[in-house]
Design a protein around this motif. Structure first.
Motif, PDB file in Angstrom:
ATOM      1  N   LYS A 134       0.808  -1.165   0.035  1.00 51.50           N
ATOM      2  CA  LYS A 134       0.011   0.056   0.145  1.00 51.50           C
ATOM      3  C   LYS A 134       0.929   1.182  -0.043  1.00 51.50           C
ATOM      4  CE  LYS A 134      -4.210  -1.584   0.183  1.00 51.50           C
ATOM      5  NZ  LYS A 134      -5.065  -1.334  -1.148  1.00 51.50           N
ATOM      6  N   LEU A 135       2.080   1.377   0.754  1.00 50.75           N
ATOM      7  CA  LEU A 135       2.753   2.634   0.710  1.00 50.75           C
ATOM      8  C   LEU A 135       3.317   2.998  -0.655  1.00 50.75           C
ATOM      9  CD1 LEU A 135       4.446   4.632   2.058  1.00 50.75           C
ATOM     10  CD2 LEU A 135       6.268   3.189   2.664  1.00 50.75           C
ATOM     11  N   ARG A 136       3.720   1.801  -1.324  1.00 52.06           N
ATOM     12  CA  ARG A 136       4.157   2.157  -2.652  1.00 52.06           C
ATOM     13  C   ARG A 136       3.103   2.496  -3.816  1.00 52.06           C
ATOM     14  NH1 ARG A 136       6.307  -3.206  -4.857  1.00 52.06           N
ATOM     15  NH2 ARG A 136       6.785  -1.833  -6.719  1.00 52.06           N
ATOM     16  N   GLN A 137       1.787   2.178  -3.396  1.00 51.63           N
ATOM     17  CA  GLN A 137       0.697   2.599  -4.080  1.00 51.63           C
ATOM     18  C   GLN A 137       0.388   3.858  -3.925  1.00 51.63           C
ATOM     19  OE1 GLN A 137      -2.383  -0.298  -3.905  1.00 51.63           O
ATOM     20  NE2 GLN A 137      -1.255  -1.962  -5.345  1.00 51.63           N
ATOM     21  N   TYR A 138       0.246   4.281  -2.524  1.00 44.57           N
ATOM     22  CA  TYR A 138       0.089   5.554  -2.036  1.00 44.57           C
ATOM     23  C   TYR A 138       0.995   6.672  -2.619  1.00 44.57           C
ATOM     24  CZ  TYR A 138      -3.078   3.671   1.709  1.00 44.57           C
ATOM     25  OH  TYR A 138      -3.981   2.643   2.322  1.00 44.57           O
ATOM     26  N   LEU A 139       2.261   6.267  -2.710  1.00 46.13           N
ATOM     27  CA  LEU A 139       3.295   7.074  -3.016  1.00 46.13           C
ATOM     28  C   LEU A 139       2.940   7.538  -4.650  1.00 46.13           C
ATOM     29  CD1 LEU A 139       5.842   8.747  -2.607  1.00 46.13           C
ATOM     30  CD2 LEU A 139       7.248   6.574  -2.995  1.00 46.13           C
ATOM     31  N   GLY A 140       2.812   6.390  -5.416  1.00 47.87           N
ATOM     32  CA  GLY A 140       2.518   6.526  -6.811  1.00 47.87           C
ATOM     33  C   GLY A 140       3.665   6.878  -7.500  1.00 47.87           C
ATOM     34  N   GLU A 141       3.652   7.366  -8.762  1.00 52.79           N
ATOM     35  CA  GLU A 141       4.700   7.420  -9.709  1.00 52.79           C
ATOM     36  C   GLU A 141       5.587   8.692  -9.221  1.00 52.79           C
ATOM     37  OE1 GLU A 141       5.090   8.950 -14.276  1.00 52.79           O
ATOM     38  OE2 GLU A 141       3.288   7.942 -13.882  1.00 52.79           O
ATOM     39  N   PHE A 142       6.899   8.713  -9.456  1.00 58.27           N
ATOM     40  CA  PHE A 142       7.825   9.423  -9.018  1.00 58.27           C
ATOM     41  C   PHE A 142       9.044   9.406  -9.841  1.00 58.27           C
ATOM     42  CE2 PHE A 142       8.695   6.303  -6.025  1.00 58.27           C
ATOM     43  CZ  PHE A 142      10.337   6.345  -5.656  1.00 58.27           C
ATOM     44  N   THR A 143       9.984  10.412  -9.756  1.00 59.32           N
ATOM     45  CA  THR A 143      11.184  10.177 -10.427  1.00 59.32           C
ATOM     46  C   THR A 143      12.317  10.502  -9.516  1.00 59.32           C
ATOM     47  OG1 THR A 143      11.299  12.652 -10.957  1.00 59.32           O
ATOM     48  CG2 THR A 143      10.222  11.143 -12.692  1.00 59.32           C
ATOM     49  N   VAL A 144      13.342   9.581  -9.663  1.00 59.04           N
ATOM     50  CA  VAL A 144      14.610   9.638  -8.961  1.00 59.04           C
ATOM     51  C   VAL A 144      15.713  10.398  -9.602  1.00 59.04           C
ATOM     52  CG1 VAL A 144      16.342   8.834  -7.430  1.00 59.04           C
ATOM     53  CG2 VAL A 144      13.930   7.824  -7.497  1.00 59.04           C
ATOM     54  N   PRO A 145      16.170  11.735  -9.353  1.00 56.81           N
ATOM     55  CA  PRO A 145      17.265  12.150 -10.459  1.00 56.81           C
ATOM     56  C   PRO A 145      18.574  11.192 -10.078  1.00 56.81           C
ATOM     57  CG  PRO A 145      17.066  13.664  -8.247  1.00 56.81           C
ATOM     58  CD  PRO A 145      15.878  12.601  -8.424  1.00 56.81           C
ATOM     59  N   LEU A 146      19.441  11.208 -11.264  1.00 56.44           N
ATOM     60  CA  LEU A 146      20.668  10.242 -11.158  1.00 56.44           C
ATOM     61  C   LEU A 146      21.600  10.924 -10.074  1.00 56.44           C
ATOM     62  CD1 LEU A 146      22.179   8.133 -12.634  1.00 56.44           C
ATOM     63  CD2 LEU A 146      23.349   9.855 -14.006  1.00 56.44           C
TER      64      LEU A 146
END
Length: 326
Positions: A30-42
């Protein structure tokens, strides 16, 4: 472009950022689903690795210490299946996973990204407003203030305090701990000058957490949303938290042990008669900053947040620093 699409989610790397999208199947935490889509800079990435298993394997992304407010607030206590930086790889996608790892590693080498800690957050944190439910209370955060309403089953100790409100200027840190076995977890708002940390079920500055999958996912996100708006713990210089507000430094003296307020709870940042005490730090050694601190202390006394004793003691400490700076 490298893309790994599996049932657990999708990771895409374009040479500059890794885009992480959680899977939508029932087994995804659920935590991953709550967080949803996001980006991590290199620039936030320290290492990446693929770990083979009997069936498929697991992709692991390790971020640089201090880069992500979620990891900072949770202190590395997220369960593996809740971490957004792990991805279960299906057996038929092993080759793609290995290619993905090679692409990210090559970029890290070419860009000469250090793997050491950062002095600022490189990820923005979850969007606000946020609401998170614990066992004994519900917390909301609008980007400037945390509000807690207690549930019917909260302890008498907490109930005596009434609803709680914390402004960012009164918070030294936010802490999150997952439940473990019979030991409760917590979402704790640590106030300036508050040395005592009671058990979560008796701490009026904490929500108690029991089962992780049931309620703890959103509390971790709320902790991250608060953390990203506080000064970074590794920053070289103090940072103003919000325009026009007091960037308080740790108190020189911790207040007395927590005790229920007499009558109505104060503005929420401390027990009745107590408040987060701001003092000048060594990095504030410039006269304009010290004079501004004195004005802010006067406003805190005028608004009833600081007692006369706390104002006098803190003013003396600031003046002492002023003379040292001179």
């Amino acid at each position: 472009m490298a893309e790994l699409m599996v049932r657990d989610g999708t990771w895409t790397f374009d040479g500059e950022v890794i885009r992480i999208v959680p899977g939508s199947e029932r087994g995804v935490h659920k935590l991953r689903q709550y967080l949803g889509e996001f980006t991590v800079p290199l620039a936030a990435v320290a290492k990446i690795a693929y770990e083979p298993a009997r069936k498929g394997g697991r992709l692991r992304l390790r971020l640089r210490d201090g880069a992500d407010p979620l990891l900072q607030a949770t202190g590395g206590s997220l369960p593996d299946d809740a971490s957004p930086y792990q991805l279960a790889v299906d057996p038929g996608r092993v080759d793609v996973a290995e290619y993905f790892v090679d692409a990210v590693r090559q970029a890290l080498t070419l860009e000469q990204i250090p793997d050491g800690p950062t002095d600022r957050y490189l990820l923005p944190g979850p969007p606000v407003p946020l609401t998170a439910a614990g066992v004994d209370g519900i917390a909301t955060f609008d980007g400037e203030r945390v509000h807690i309403e207690w549930r019917w089953n909260t302890s008498e100790t907490k109930r005596q305090w009434g609803p709680r409100d914390f402004t960012l200027t009164g918070l030294e840190a936010v802490e999150w701990q997952a439940p473990s076995g019979l030991e409760s977890g917590y979402l704790r708002f640590r106030l300036y000058g508050s040395a005592e940390q009671p058990a979560p079920d008796r701490d009026p500055n904490s929500l108690e957490l029991w089962g992780f999958k049931k309620e703890s996912g959103t509390t971790a996100l709320l902790a991250a949303a608060v953390a990203v708006r506080l000064p970074h713990p590794s920053a070289g210089l103090p940072q103003a938290r919000t325009a026009g507000t007091l960037a308080a430094a740790p108190a020189t003296e911790a207040p007395a042990a927590l005790a229920p307020p007499a009558g109505k709870a104060s503005a929420g940042n401390a027990p009745a008669g107590k408040a987060p005490v701001a003092t000048a730090s060594g990095a504030d050694d410039d006269h304009d900053a010290l004079l501004r601190r004195l004005r802010e202390l006067g406003e805190l006394r005028r608004d009833g947040i600081l007692t006369e004793e706390e104002f006098t003691a803190t003013k003396a400490a600031v003046l002492a620093r002023f003379h040292t700076a001179g």
